[in-house]
Design a protein around this motif. Sequence first.
Motif, PDB file in Angstrom:
ATOM      1  N   HIS A  67       0.841  -1.196   0.000  1.00 16.94           N
ATOM      2  CA  HIS A  67       0.000   0.000   0.000  1.00 16.94           C
ATOM      3  C   HIS A  67       0.878   1.250   0.000  1.00 16.94           C
ATOM      4  CE1 HIS A  67      -3.719   2.236   0.771  1.00 16.94           C
ATOM      5  NE2 HIS A  67      -3.000   2.978   1.601  1.00 16.94           N
ATOM      6  N   PHE A  68       1.901   1.242   0.844  1.00 14.95           N
ATOM      7  CA  PHE A  68       2.877   2.334   0.940  1.00 14.95           C
ATOM      8  C   PHE A  68       3.581   2.544  -0.397  1.00 14.95           C
ATOM      9  CE2 PHE A  68       7.354   3.387   2.373  1.00 14.95           C
ATOM     10  CZ  PHE A  68       7.084   4.654   2.893  1.00 14.95           C
ATOM     11  N   ALA A  69       4.034   1.466  -1.014  1.00 12.58           N
ATOM     12  CA  ALA A  69       4.751   1.561  -2.286  1.00 12.58           C
ATOM     13  C   ALA A  69       3.896   2.254  -3.349  1.00 12.58           C
ATOM     14  CB  ALA A  69       5.169   0.175  -2.764  1.00 12.58           C
ATOM     15  N   GLY A  70       2.593   1.996  -3.313  1.00 13.66           N
ATOM     16  CA  GLY A  70       1.697   2.608  -4.284  1.00 13.66           C
ATOM     17  C   GLY A  70       1.529   4.101  -4.108  1.00 13.66           C
ATOM     18  N   LEU A  71       1.940   4.637  -2.953  1.00 17.50           N
ATOM     19  CA  LEU A  71       1.816   6.066  -2.661  1.00 17.50           C
ATOM     20  C   LEU A  71       3.123   6.829  -2.862  1.00 17.50           C
ATOM     21  CD1 LEU A  71      -0.223   5.681   0.647  1.00 17.50           C
ATOM     22  CD2 LEU A  71      -1.130   6.344  -1.588  1.00 17.50           C
ATOM     23  N   LEU A  72       4.188   6.111  -3.133  1.00 21.66           N
ATOM     24  CA  LEU A  72       5.502   6.746  -3.285  1.00 21.66           C
ATOM     25  C   LEU A  72       5.675   7.316  -4.691  1.00 21.66           C
ATOM     26  CD1 LEU A  72       7.757   4.095  -1.499  1.00 21.66           C
ATOM     27  CD2 LEU A  72       6.925   6.279  -0.567  1.00 21.66           C
TER      28      LEU A  72
END
Length: 248
Positions: A141-146
Amino acid sequence: MSYSLQLYTLRNAIQEDLPGTIRKVAEIGFTQVEPYNFVATAKELGAALKDNGLTAPSGHAPLLSQDQDEIFAAAKELGIATVIDPYLPAELWLTAEDIRSSADRLNAAARKGAEYGIRVGYHNHAWELESTIEGRTALEHFAGLLDPDVVLEVDTYWVAVGGQDPVELLERLGDRVKLIHIKDGPGNTDAKAQQPAGRGTIPVLAVIAAAKSLEVGVVEFDDYSGDIFEGITESLNYLNAQSEGANA
């Protein structure tokens, strides 16, 4: 792809004798290292790396809790091209809001890093894989926001401890992963039970193969019950032997 050594592995030896420890690392056969909290030791570490022909393509520093300009300036001095935040506590991985906030802060750090010509990344532990947000691991989920230029350094051992298959996770994360931590052992939280690469339950070679955009594979032990210099030597010899076999 090349191999490096996370110097946190040798933190006790470094505290006693930084130049001598770096010399030993070079004698073992490493040509690259990954420093940690390098601002305080930048001058002494830089001299030791130069004296022993070592480079530091990546380094760990707490970008989201310490002075970023100081970190990036020290990184530039050491020739570190990628600065990786090594740790955000478990409580920040439980809600979409907190993860969005962390991603925004890391994206801002990456914009500042770009002013120094330095790339920014994040390194996981187990809790980013134990938490699920909207049907995906918190790390994904975090990776998708970077932002696209922010990279991941996947600690493949902690992925397994967190209950995920590191090979499958690397395949899902794809090109975002530029670095991995290579370690082996029983895949539990007992750090002293960690083992040299090839001696534990982690499918090290499959893990490396799954990281299709891998630039650096970083050998690390969080702890070790044996002689740590023998442990890193065995890991490097195993990895080099497999690489030579694959190229034969």
